[in-house]
Write an enzyme that holds these catalytic residues in place. Structure first.
Site, PDB file in Angstrom:
ATOM      1  N   THR B 146       0.721  -1.271   0.040  1.00 56.80           N
ATOM      2  CA  THR B 146      -0.141   0.085  -0.064  1.00 56.80           C
ATOM      3  C   THR B 146       1.110   1.242  -0.002  1.00 56.80           C
ATOM      4  O   THR B 146       1.228   1.946  -1.144  1.00 56.80           O
ATOM      5  CB  THR B 146      -0.923  -0.103   1.139  1.00 56.80           C
ATOM      6  OG1 THR B 146      -0.087  -0.005   2.387  1.00 56.80           O
ATOM      7  CG2 THR B 146      -1.966  -1.052   1.180  1.00 56.80           C
ATOM      8  N   LYS B 169       3.778  -6.862   4.067  1.00 54.33           N
ATOM      9  CA  LYS B 169       3.631  -5.352   3.843  1.00 54.33           C
ATOM     10  C   LYS B 169       2.966  -4.603   4.890  1.00 54.33           C
ATOM     11  O   LYS B 169       2.477  -5.235   5.799  1.00 54.33           O
ATOM     12  CB  LYS B 169       2.397  -5.372   2.608  1.00 54.33           C
ATOM     13  CG  LYS B 169       1.287  -5.773   2.921  1.00 54.33           C
ATOM     14  CD  LYS B 169       0.277  -4.973   3.694  1.00 54.33           C
ATOM     15  CE  LYS B 169       0.221  -3.268   3.273  1.00 54.33           C
ATOM     16  NZ  LYS B 169      -0.727  -2.469   4.021  1.00 54.33           N
ATOM     17  N   THR B 180      -2.095  -1.696   7.247  1.00 52.58           N
ATOM     18  CA  THR B 180      -2.208  -3.067   8.102  1.00 52.58           C
ATOM     19  C   THR B 180      -0.944  -3.625   7.908  1.00 52.58           C
ATOM     20  O   THR B 180      -0.269  -3.749   6.698  1.00 52.58           O
ATOM     21  CB  THR B 180      -3.510  -3.744   7.384  1.00 52.58           C
ATOM     22  OG1 THR B 180      -4.574  -3.101   8.155  1.00 52.58           O
ATOM     23  CG2 THR B 180      -3.370  -5.104   7.831  1.00 52.58           C
ATOM     24  N   GLU B 260       6.606   4.880   6.919  1.00 50.65           N
ATOM     25  CA  GLU B 260       6.428   6.272   6.468  1.00 50.65           C
ATOM     26  C   GLU B 260       6.845   7.067   7.578  1.00 50.65           C
ATOM     27  O   GLU B 260       6.064   7.106   8.726  1.00 50.65           O
ATOM     28  CB  GLU B 260       4.897   6.547   5.888  1.00 50.65           C
ATOM     29  CG  GLU B 260       4.719   5.917   4.434  1.00 50.65           C
ATOM     30  CD  GLU B 260       3.438   6.354   4.147  1.00 50.65           C
ATOM     31  OE1 GLU B 260       3.346   7.435   3.964  1.00 50.65           O
ATOM     32  OE2 GLU B 260       2.845   5.537   3.933  1.00 50.65           O
ATOM     33  N   ASN B 379      -0.463  11.424   8.319  1.00 46.75           N
ATOM     34  CA  ASN B 379      -1.558  10.873   9.122  1.00 46.75           C
ATOM     35  C   ASN B 379      -2.490  12.043   9.461  1.00 46.75           C
ATOM     36  O   ASN B 379      -3.635  11.747   9.653  1.00 46.75           O
ATOM     37  CB  ASN B 379      -1.063  10.227  10.369  1.00 46.75           C
ATOM     38  CG  ASN B 379      -0.439   9.093  10.269  1.00 46.75           C
ATOM     39  OD1 ASN B 379      -1.059   8.021   9.673  1.00 46.75           O
ATOM     40  ND2 ASN B 379       1.064   9.069  10.490  1.00 46.75           N
TER      41      ASN B 379
END
Lengths: 384, 384
Positions: B146, B169, B180, B260, B379
């Protein structure tokens, strides 16, 4: 008027030169009686700063004649030398005002791991003693500020001719490590030390204990309550506890509103819980979720992050029947998508999140802040 | 080669059109036997996504013939319709490969609260079935990405002629809610389902369970382990558990390195604890302290924040005899200031924090990331 609102108290706030900035940095609050009743609650952190260790012992007998407070240095993680410094502050203050050393509490806030400049502390205590007055409350409130942008004070006037006054500084640990929470509350009601202690435990458990700016707990957090009995009026225990809770709530909300780096004050209320412990645990998990706090910073009513945080707690509820609302708009209802999230406006400072677990009758509220660029900036660039 | 490293497995990764970006978004891993043994662990979040509920039941009997995975949609908080969608994915896959529907597990990752485009999912399953090959592992690893910037794979080759392969992932929930963690691991060793389950529990408890990027837990986290027995070699249980732990550790470290918005990978090791539970609790409290994480972002070896976090835990230790070091430099030793913090260089990506409680023999490590502007930005700006 802060801590000098009730009769029987004098206070002062002076510049001792502990802070490099030259701002006021030493406060003194004296209880002139006739009573010297006191109660206190302290940080539960295992690493308790020297003034906390000293004051815990000093307050253990329910008697305090004075509190001396300094900003500009936390006297935490300073070992045995730091403990001696805290005791020395109490001794100098006791001599200056004519009290027993064991009746003087000490509070410090500022950098961790650095010894206090004791010569300046001594000069400050002498200066503050000269400045003591029954109008000194506001100056004391100013002298305990660190990263606070405004002093925090609150008061209550009983129709039964007694009063409560209080001052506070800090914001949990939202601001850098120097942001210990210190609170001193005074009353001229006639209240026994045991009753003071139980009222303070109740009041703090519903206010400061539920204000969780960033989930971090200081080594120096202290809330002191002093009673002079100078009004001559015995307070009704129920009225006293309620009024004290109101003063604590006001101070807690002022701390939250002044949290450095925050752009939203968030109230998370969990209702319909099987127990108050469940309600509190779920509310705290939501209030501590960085993903949720970032979403609020971005004005995003992100119910998915509310649920993901709630789901980490071992509380009793059926995930298929939970409601979530933001500012009164039910965006997730009975386990399904509710109102369009576009209806929710989070651009104001106040955000109210309501979660209903539909598992019982218990309710609890936690107050927190959002997670912002400025929070990271201030806590990354600031080096203790 | 990822999940197709061991014999007996075919895999594929295709573009089904679930993601708006047009990147690969559907993966299929098929166990061609002779065994169809399996074990799985799932998120402990109370809000379990539909595919988690489905797969938990499917894997309960220790048998799985295939796993179908999609990115681009988490199928979480989608109610009964979402559960039907997860079952439908399993049915289509079972038909396509000729297996029982209850032997097909389903994993989804992506946006919460949105239904999957089932027509595209069906087309993707058909395409993936045609593409299945014993070299399809890398394509499958790519299709489950993702916000990952690189696919994550690991493998182990036993001298006893069996192998383990894996793909992963996500990054805890460091990245937005779509991050997730999904992990599929395969082996051609002959291992009974019960032994697979105990090895997987051990391996994940020391790796993924101790990788705590931001303290947030997804609704979809899943780790699957499939055994084909195609090597014909029975694995020594000890070697198998150790090798599996190594593969999980490698995947966990790759997830952390690709989190990230992070600029440091942090290893927090607590030694000298009275129990492993104490060591873990203290390490986790430090790893979850936003103040500590901001300090590391600012390259500041802030031992005061390490202690303040450690002190919030009800673990057995004497605060006066604790050591803290950053990257091997003891900045706080036996409860006192140690080496000059200027000696510590935190400009590299890897940060090692060692805490010794001097209260016993137990040790535990938690891996985490720092708290950065980019974390907040991603976020706050990302809306699920």
């Amino acid at each position: 008027m802060s801590v000098t609102t009730p009769k029987g108290f004098t206070a002062a706030g002076v510049t001792a030169g502990i802070k490099a900035s030259g701002r006021p940095d030493l406060a003194l609050v004296v209880n002139n009686g006739p009573d010297a009743h006191a109660a206190a609650v302290f940080t539960s952190n295992a690493f308790k700063a020297a003034p906390v260790l000293w004051s815990r012992d000093a307050a253990a007998d329910g008697r305090l004649a004075a509190v001396v407070l300094n900003s500009g240095g936390a006297n935490a993680c300073t070992g045995r030398a730091g403990l001696a410094d805290a005791r020395q502050m109490a001794e100098w203050t006791a001599e200056a005002i004519g009290a027993d050393v064991t009746d003087v509490a000490v509070c410090s806030t500022g950098l961790i791991g650095v010894r206090l400049p004791m010569d300046r502390v001594l000069a400050g205590i002498e200066l503050a003693t000269q400045d003591l007055s029954d109008e000194g409350g506001p100056a004391a409130a100013e002298a305990i500020m660190t990263t606070d942008t405004v002093p925090k004070t609150a008061e209550y006037h009983s129709p039964h001719h007694w009063a409560i006054g209080g001052m506070a500084k800090g914001a949990g640990m939202l601001a850098p490590a120097l942001a210990t929470m210190l609170v001193v509350i005074t009353t001229d009601a006639v209240v026994a030390a045991d009753d003071l202690a139980s009222a303070l435990t109740t009041a703090t458990s519903f206010t400061f204990d539920r204000t969780d700016s960033d989930g971090c707990m200081s080594t120096n957090d202290t809330v002191m309550l002093l009673a002079s009995g100078a009004s001559g009026e015995a307070a009704d225990p129920e009225e006293f506890t309620e009024a004290l809770t109101g003063v604590c709530h006001s101070l807690a909300m002022q701390l939250l509103a002044d949290s450095e780096g925050s752009s939203h004050d968030i109230e998370v209320t969990v209702a319909g819980a099987a127990s108050e412990a469940d309600a509190l645990a779920v509310a705290r998990a939501i209030a501590r979720s960085n993903l949720f706090k970032c979403a609020v910073f971005g004005n995003d009513p992100n119910w998915g992050r509310v649920l993901a945080a709630a789901g980490t707690v071992a509380a009793e509820f059926d995930p298929d029947h939970v409601d979530v609302s933001f500012n009164g708009i039910g965006v997730f209802v009975d386990g399904q998508l509710g109102a369009d999230r576009a209806e929710v406006d989070l651009t104001g400072r106040d955000v109210v999140v309501d979660v209903n677990l539909h598992a019982g009758e218990a309710t609890a509220t936690i107050w927190t802040n959002d997670l912002t660029y400025d929070y990271v900036k201030e806590n990354a660039e600031y080096s203790t």
